[in-house]
Every structure is written in C-alpha cells, then in structure tokens.
Design a protein around this motif. Structure first.
Motif, PDB file in Angstrom:
ATOM      1  N   GLU A   1      -5.000   9.560   6.016  1.00 33.11           N
ATOM      2  CA  GLU A   1      -4.857  10.643   6.988  1.00 33.11           C
ATOM      3  C   GLU A   1      -3.424  10.651   7.483  1.00 33.11           C
ATOM      4  N   LYS A   2      -2.724  11.705   7.127  1.00 35.13           N
ATOM      5  CA  LYS A   2      -1.326  11.837   7.531  1.00 35.13           C
ATOM      6  C   LYS A   2      -1.257  12.138   9.028  1.00 35.13           C
ATOM      7  N   PRO A   3      -0.471  11.359   9.759  1.00 29.59           N
ATOM      8  CA  PRO A   3      -0.300  11.665  11.186  1.00 29.59           C
ATOM      9  C   PRO A   3       0.378  13.034  11.353  1.00 29.59           C
ATOM     10  N   LYS A   4       0.064  13.718  12.440  1.00 31.20           N
ATOM     11  CA  LYS A   4       0.711  15.022  12.707  1.00 31.20           C
ATOM     12  C   LYS A   4       2.225  14.860  12.782  1.00 31.20           C
ATOM     13  N   ILE A   5       2.649  13.792  13.436  1.00 30.69           N
ATOM     14  CA  ILE A   5       4.076  13.464  13.524  1.00 30.69           C
ATOM     15  C   ILE A   5       4.236  12.035  13.019  1.00 30.69           C
ATOM     16  N   ILE A   6       5.075  11.859  11.996  1.00 33.85           N
ATOM     17  CA  ILE A   6       5.333  10.528  11.459  1.00 33.85           C
ATOM     18  C   ILE A   6       6.493   9.930  12.244  1.00 33.85           C
ATOM     19  N   THR A   7       6.198   8.859  12.954  1.00 33.40           N
ATOM     20  CA  THR A   7       7.204   8.232  13.814  1.00 33.40           C
ATOM     21  C   THR A   7       7.939   7.117  13.065  1.00 33.40           C
ATOM     22  N   GLU A   8       9.007   6.652  13.658  1.00 28.14           N
ATOM     23  CA  GLU A   8       9.754   5.514  13.121  1.00 28.14           C
ATOM     24  C   GLU A   8       8.856   4.283  13.038  1.00 28.14           C
ATOM     25  N   ASN A   9       7.967   4.141  14.013  1.00 32.15           N
ATOM     26  CA  ASN A   9       7.038   3.019  14.033  1.00 32.15           C
ATOM     27  C   ASN A   9       6.051   3.090  12.865  1.00 32.15           C
ATOM     28  N   HIS A  10       5.539   4.299  12.570  1.00 30.03           N
ATOM     29  CA  HIS A  10       4.666   4.452  11.399  1.00 30.03           C
ATOM     30  C   HIS A  10       5.383   3.954  10.155  1.00 30.03           C
ATOM     31  N   ILE A  11       6.610   4.452   9.968  1.00 23.88           N
ATOM     32  CA  ILE A  11       7.376   4.123   8.761  1.00 23.88           C
ATOM     33  C   ILE A  11       7.630   2.626   8.678  1.00 23.88           C
ATOM     34  N   LYS A  12       8.013   2.033   9.793  1.00 24.89           N
ATOM     35  CA  LYS A  12       8.278   0.582   9.824  1.00 24.89           C
ATOM     36  C   LYS A  12       7.029  -0.204   9.429  1.00 24.89           C
ATOM     37  N   ASN A  13       5.880   0.146  10.000  1.00 26.42           N
ATOM     38  CA  ASN A  13       4.626  -0.543   9.687  1.00 26.42           C
ATOM     39  C   ASN A  13       4.208  -0.326   8.236  1.00 26.42           C
ATOM     40  N   TRP A  14       4.380   0.897   7.740  1.00 23.24           N
ATOM     41  CA  TRP A  14       4.024   1.202   6.359  1.00 23.24           C
ATOM     42  C   TRP A  14       4.900   0.411   5.387  1.00 23.24           C
ATOM     43  N   ILE A  15       6.187   0.336   5.668  1.00 21.45           N
ATOM     44  CA  ILE A  15       7.093  -0.422   4.800  1.00 21.45           C
ATOM     45  C   ILE A  15       6.695  -1.901   4.804  1.00 21.45           C
ATOM     46  N   GLU A  16       6.323  -2.417   5.950  1.00 21.48           N
ATOM     47  CA  GLU A  16       5.879  -3.812   6.044  1.00 21.48           C
ATOM     48  C   GLU A  16       4.634  -4.042   5.187  1.00 21.48           C
ATOM     49  N   THR A  17       3.713  -3.094   5.187  1.00 23.13           N
ATOM     50  CA  THR A  17       2.511  -3.188   4.355  1.00 23.13           C
ATOM     51  C   THR A  17       2.890  -3.223   2.881  1.00 23.13           C
ATOM     52  N   ILE A  18       3.780  -2.326   2.483  1.00 27.17           N
ATOM     53  CA  ILE A  18       4.234  -2.277   1.088  1.00 27.17           C
ATOM     54  C   ILE A  18       4.935  -3.576   0.717  1.00 27.17           C
ATOM     55  N   LYS A  19       5.786  -4.061   1.599  1.00 28.65           N
ATOM     56  CA  LYS A  19       6.529  -5.291   1.356  1.00 28.65           C
ATOM     57  C   LYS A  19       5.588  -6.479   1.121  1.00 28.65           C
ATOM     58  N   ASN A  20       4.545  -6.589   1.910  1.00 26.33           N
ATOM     59  CA  ASN A  20       3.650  -7.746   1.876  1.00 26.33           C
ATOM     60  C   ASN A  20       2.514  -7.643   0.863  1.00 26.33           C
ATOM     61  N   PHE A  21       2.329  -6.482   0.291  1.00 28.29           N
ATOM     62  CA  PHE A  21       1.191  -6.269  -0.607  1.00 28.29           C
ATOM     63  C   PHE A  21       1.131  -7.240  -1.788  1.00 28.29           C
ATOM     64  N   PRO A  22       2.221  -7.435  -2.541  1.00 24.84           N
ATOM     65  CA  PRO A  22       2.090  -8.322  -3.706  1.00 24.84           C
ATOM     66  C   PRO A  22       1.593  -9.723  -3.346  1.00 24.84           C
ATOM     67  N   GLN A  23       2.083 -10.281  -2.254  1.00 27.59           N
ATOM     68  CA  GLN A  23       1.660 -11.626  -1.867  1.00 27.59           C
ATOM     69  C   GLN A  23       0.196 -11.627  -1.416  1.00 27.59           C
ATOM     70  N   LYS A  24      -0.212 -10.605  -0.694  1.00 26.91           N
ATOM     71  CA  LYS A  24      -1.619 -10.532  -0.263  1.00 26.91           C
ATOM     72  C   LYS A  24      -2.545 -10.407  -1.465  1.00 26.91           C
ATOM     73  N   LEU A  25      -2.166  -9.542  -2.404  1.00 28.76           N
ATOM     74  CA  LEU A  25      -2.985  -9.362  -3.602  1.00 28.76           C
ATOM     75  C   LEU A  25      -3.024 -10.653  -4.417  1.00 28.76           C
ATOM     76  N   LYS A  26      -1.871 -11.260  -4.589  1.00 29.56           N
ATOM     77  CA  LYS A  26      -1.784 -12.511  -5.351  1.00 29.56           C
ATOM     78  C   LYS A  26      -2.690 -13.580  -4.740  1.00 29.56           C
ATOM     79  N   SER A  27      -2.684 -13.700  -3.430  1.00 29.79           N
ATOM     80  CA  SER A  27      -3.518 -14.726  -2.789  1.00 29.79           C
ATOM     81  C   SER A  27      -5.006 -14.427  -2.956  1.00 29.79           C
TER      82      SER A  27
END
Length: 176
Positions: A16-42
């Motif tokens: 669900e796309k937020p009506k307004i994408i904030t800097e905080n959304h982007i920061k959190n989303w990038i963190e999720t992308i960054k951490n995904f390989p390690q989470k999946l690997k574990s």
C-alpha cells in the motif's frame, strides 16, 4: 478456503503506497532492502534439501524457488533503477516470473549462488539508494503491464515490501 489462500499468498498484505512518501518511509525501506540478504540467509542456511522443497501454500513455490526468485527479481529491479536514473522515463522489460521459477536453476540448483547474488546486488543497490537526490527519487519508469509510471521512491517501497513478503513466505514454509 479462498480467504485462507489469499492470506498465505500475501501474509503481510499487499503493498500500500502511502499518500505522501516521507524521508522516513524511504529511510526505513532502504534499511529493509539493506538487511534482507542477511535475514533471508539466516532463515535458510541450515535447511536440508527436503526443507527447501517445502511450500508456503498449496501450489505455491518451494523455498528454493522463493530464494531464487528473489535473486532474479532484485537483479531486474537494480537494472530498472539504473535505467530510470540514466534514461528519460524508460519502459522497462517485464519478465515471466512464474516461468522463471519453473526453470531448472530455480527448482533444482543450490540456493547458495542466489544468496551470494542477493548479497552483492543489495550491497550495490543500497549504496545507490542511500545516495539518491530528491530529483533522482522522483525519476520514473513505465511498467508496460498497465502502462503505469512508477517513481523510484515508490519502487523502493515496493521492493522493501517484496523483501518482507517473501521472507514471510520462507518462514511460513519452514513450519509446513
């Protein structure tokens, strides 16, 4: 039963796309992308060959297919980001993900190379994402299925969702 299948298909719901994408959304989303390989690997590192054949729902992909799909999908996504950053509103090339998931390298090949791919792709992808300007975040591409114009900032959210979506598929399949 149909409701249960939908829940298994989308254990975290649909993006669900937020009506307004904030800097905080982007920061959190990038963190999720960054951490995904390690989470999946574990989640998958100690699974047996039989465990990798488990599915998250009836007629769903095996864990091995989910892992290999993530490598395929995220490889395509990195290319789409680079196209949008270097071309004016390019039309991206979709791929038949269900057909790719049926290929021998998705079903019968070790997931190790896909984990390595994800680690490398996400390392480069995260570096790009963390260094995007506001202008670059608003660059777009056209997805030919539906002729939808998608901004890079929206696509960051879509792929953060995609990471969590498939991570949950693996977690569910492990219980089956």
């Amino acid at each position: 039963m149909e409701e249960n299948i939908e829940q298994l298909k989308f254990p975290i719901g649909k993006f669900e796309k937020p009506k307004i994408i904030t800097e905080n959304h982007i920061k959190n989303w990038i963190e999720t992308i960054k951490n995904f390989p390690q989470k999946l690997k574990s989640e998958v590192e100690n699974l047996s060959k039989d465990d990798l054949k488990k599915t998250y729902r009836p007629n769903g992909w095996m864990i091995s297919q989910v892992v290999n799909h993530c490598a395929d999908s995220h490889m395509n996504s990195l290319v789409r980001f680079k196209l949008a950053l270097t071309e004016e509103t390019p039309t991206i090339k979709p791929y038949q993900e269900n057909s790719w998931a049926e290929l021998v390298d998705s079903k019968d090949f070790s997931i190790e190379s896909s984990i390595k791919m994800l680690e490398g792709i996400h390392e480069r992808w995260t570096f790009i994402l963390e260094n995007l300007s506001e202008i670059e975040l608003n660059r777009t591409f056209i997805h030919p299925e539906g002729q939808e114009e998608i901004s890079l900032k929206t696509n960051i959210g879509i792929y953060a969702w995609h990471c969590n979506h498939h991570l949950n598929h693996v977690i569910i399949a492990k219980r089956n």
